[in-house]
Design a protein around this motif. Sequence first.
Motif, PDB file in Angstrom:
ATOM      1  N   ALA A 116      -9.897 -54.282  40.730  1.00 23.73           N
ATOM      2  CA  ALA A 116     -12.104 -54.120  40.357  1.00 23.73           C
ATOM      3  C   ALA A 116     -12.185 -54.121  38.573  1.00 23.73           C
ATOM      4  O   ALA A 116     -11.254 -53.292  38.716  1.00 23.73           O
ATOM      5  CB  ALA A 116     -13.021 -53.147  41.305  1.00 23.73           C
ATOM      6  N   ASN A 117     -13.714 -55.369  38.999  1.00 24.28           N
ATOM      7  CA  ASN A 117     -13.451 -55.531  37.147  1.00 24.28           C
ATOM      8  C   ASN A 117     -14.528 -54.817  36.715  1.00 24.28           C
ATOM      9  O   ASN A 117     -15.443 -53.359  37.559  1.00 24.28           O
ATOM     10  CB  ASN A 117     -14.241 -56.777  37.465  1.00 24.28           C
ATOM     11  N   GLU A 118     -13.954 -53.864  35.198  1.00 27.14           N
ATOM     12  CA  GLU A 118     -14.608 -52.819  35.521  1.00 27.14           C
ATOM     13  C   GLU A 118     -16.310 -52.762  35.132  1.00 27.14           C
ATOM     14  O   GLU A 118     -17.473 -52.182  35.061  1.00 27.14           O
ATOM     15  CB  GLU A 118     -14.601 -52.229  33.598  1.00 27.14           C
ATOM     16  N   SER A 119     -16.424 -53.921  34.751  1.00 29.79           N
ATOM     17  CA  SER A 119     -18.491 -54.565  34.652  1.00 29.79           C
ATOM     18  C   SER A 119     -19.035 -54.293  35.853  1.00 29.79           C
ATOM     19  O   SER A 119     -20.182 -54.281  36.516  1.00 29.79           O
ATOM     20  CB  SER A 119     -18.772 -56.511  34.395  1.00 29.79           C
ATOM     21  N   LYS A 120     -18.492 -54.260  37.667  1.00 31.15           N
ATOM     22  CA  LYS A 120     -18.821 -54.036  38.460  1.00 31.15           C
ATOM     23  C   LYS A 120     -19.252 -52.646  38.619  1.00 31.15           C
ATOM     24  O   LYS A 120     -19.754 -52.308  39.601  1.00 31.15           O
ATOM     25  CB  LYS A 120     -18.051 -54.718  39.202  1.00 31.15           C
ATOM     26  N   THR A 121     -18.574 -52.118  37.499  1.00 28.01           N
ATOM     27  CA  THR A 121     -19.097 -50.490  37.542  1.00 28.01           C
ATOM     28  C   THR A 121     -20.687 -50.393  37.800  1.00 28.01           C
ATOM     29  O   THR A 121     -21.216 -50.720  37.143  1.00 28.01           O
ATOM     30  CB  THR A 121     -18.532 -49.779  35.863  1.00 28.01           C
ATOM     31  N   SER A 122     -20.690 -49.445  38.639  1.00 28.48           N
ATOM     32  CA  SER A 122     -22.953 -49.259  38.789  1.00 28.48           C
ATOM     33  C   SER A 122     -23.343 -49.350  37.703  1.00 28.48           C
ATOM     34  O   SER A 122     -22.753 -47.882  36.363  1.00 28.48           O
ATOM     35  CB  SER A 122     -23.179 -48.021  39.794  1.00 28.48           C
ATOM     36  N   GLY A 123     -24.670 -49.109  37.723  1.00 25.07           N
ATOM     37  CA  GLY A 123     -25.127 -49.194  36.657  1.00 25.07           C
ATOM     38  C   GLY A 123     -25.475 -47.317  35.872  1.00 25.07           C
ATOM     39  O   GLY A 123     -25.130 -47.109  34.462  1.00 25.07           O
ATOM     40  N   TRP A 124     -25.898 -46.795  36.970  1.00 25.10           N
ATOM     41  CA  TRP A 124     -26.342 -44.932  37.043  1.00 25.10           C
ATOM     42  C   TRP A 124     -24.778 -44.375  36.038  1.00 25.10           C
ATOM     43  O   TRP A 124     -25.082 -43.563  35.349  1.00 25.10           O
ATOM     44  CB  TRP A 124     -26.944 -44.629  37.668  1.00 25.10           C
ATOM     45  N   ILE A 125     -23.624 -45.102  36.832  1.00 27.02           N
ATOM     46  CA  ILE A 125     -22.231 -44.346  36.316  1.00 27.02           C
ATOM     47  C   ILE A 125     -22.295 -45.002  34.508  1.00 27.02           C
ATOM     48  O   ILE A 125     -21.361 -44.270  33.457  1.00 27.02           O
ATOM     49  CB  ILE A 125     -21.056 -44.969  36.561  1.00 27.02           C
ATOM     50  N   THR A 126     -22.327 -45.638  33.857  1.00 28.83           N
ATOM     51  CA  THR A 126     -22.290 -46.391  32.864  1.00 28.83           C
ATOM     52  C   THR A 126     -23.219 -46.177  31.741  1.00 28.83           C
ATOM     53  O   THR A 126     -22.609 -45.207  30.799  1.00 28.83           O
ATOM     54  CB  THR A 126     -23.140 -48.083  32.774  1.00 28.83           C
ATOM     55  N   GLN A 127     -24.121 -45.582  32.444  1.00 25.85           N
ATOM     56  CA  GLN A 127     -25.583 -45.034  31.652  1.00 25.85           C
ATOM     57  C   GLN A 127     -25.187 -43.465  31.390  1.00 25.85           C
ATOM     58  O   GLN A 127     -25.527 -43.084  29.891  1.00 25.85           O
ATOM     59  CB  GLN A 127     -26.626 -44.791  32.435  1.00 25.85           C
ATOM     60  N   SER A 128     -24.778 -42.912  32.409  1.00 26.65           N
ATOM     61  CA  SER A 128     -23.928 -40.912  32.278  1.00 26.65           C
ATOM     62  C   SER A 128     -23.148 -41.064  31.616  1.00 26.65           C
ATOM     63  O   SER A 128     -22.826 -40.565  30.117  1.00 26.65           O
ATOM     64  CB  SER A 128     -23.939 -40.726  33.884  1.00 26.65           C
ATOM     65  N   ARG A 129     -21.951 -42.302  31.139  1.00 27.71           N
ATOM     66  CA  ARG A 129     -20.795 -41.677  30.576  1.00 27.71           C
ATOM     67  C   ARG A 129     -21.529 -42.476  29.155  1.00 27.71           C
ATOM     68  O   ARG A 129     -20.946 -41.874  28.060  1.00 27.71           O
ATOM     69  CB  ARG A 129     -20.399 -43.394  30.304  1.00 27.71           C
ATOM     70  N   SER A 130     -22.420 -43.206  29.110  1.00 29.45           N
ATOM     71  CA  SER A 130     -22.846 -43.652  27.103  1.00 29.45           C
ATOM     72  C   SER A 130     -23.233 -42.193  27.064  1.00 29.45           C
ATOM     73  O   SER A 130     -23.632 -42.176  25.596  1.00 29.45           O
ATOM     74  CB  SER A 130     -24.016 -44.670  27.464  1.00 29.45           C
ATOM     75  N   LEU A 131     -24.371 -41.788  27.815  1.00 25.82           N
ATOM     76  CA  LEU A 131     -25.444 -41.055  27.521  1.00 25.82           C
ATOM     77  C   LEU A 131     -24.214 -39.273  26.522  1.00 25.82           C
ATOM     78  O   LEU A 131     -25.046 -38.328  26.025  1.00 25.82           O
ATOM     79  CB  LEU A 131     -25.872 -40.412  28.370  1.00 25.82           C
TER      80      LEU A 131
END
Length: 294
Positions: free
Chosen positions: A42-57
């Motif tokens: 799976a491509n990293e860009s397919k990561t769910s938005g809420w997961i990406t936001q949580s990792r950034s926050l």
Amino acid sequence: MFSFANMADLFSLILTIATLGTGIVYCLDKFVWQKKRQANDANESKTSGWITQSRSLFPVLLVVFILRSFIVEPFQIPSGSMEPTLLPGDFILVEKFAYGLRDPVFHETLIHTGEPKRGDIAVFVDPQNPKIDLIKRIVGLPGDTIIYRNKTLYIKPACKSGETCKPAFKVPKSYVGPTKFTELGTTLNEYKEHLGSVNHMILRDPVLPEQYLSYYQQDGAEIGEWIVPKGHYFAMGDNRDNSDDSRYWGFIPEKNLVGKATFIWMSFAFNHKASSWEPSWIPSSVRFKRIGTI
């Protein structure tokens, strides 16, 4: 039972939950979900938005959590009870670790790092009203006898069993002169007080009589005299005749301590003219000379 009446406590709870929640997501994604995605090509860009936001926050929240919970916290001076040392509109930094590292929700001491010293300016939860924090100067330590008569402060230091107890002494002060500070049209007088190793200014109202009948009456003690219990502290405002402090409501429990005031990081004046169109909450000027002082 834990109370969320104090907004600072409520903010601490929200910050703790948010940091914990995003931290769990960060760890799960980094050590579990990411490996599964890689295994499935799976491509990293397919990561769910809420997961990406949580990792950034998470890193941002973690830094804020550590700073605010264990190192420093900003505090605004709301009243004139600490004049002339602190003025309404001063913004100070409070050293959270000065009196022990505490958990940010229940305020239980995790690591003992120190105790208040006579003369410290401390922030603490109001023993009468947990909805607000107060800032006063520590005058009495556990076991001290505090006497305040004729607007003069006396202290009998605590002594351990077997020691020769020192008699009560008059805290030295010298008259400086009239000030720019007023109360109900009366010009307040300024004195320089020597409280232990701390030299600071205090204000006194030359007209207002001492409010003996309003003083907190401790069992077995005379009016205007208090014996500080173990695990408690006695605090007074520098604006002696215009401060609601330990003389009127008693002692500060050790668990109520928030931290030690260290320095002023910003100071705003709100001296608007009566005819001014500006809202009262908008600063009229910045008091640059006060920045960095305490």
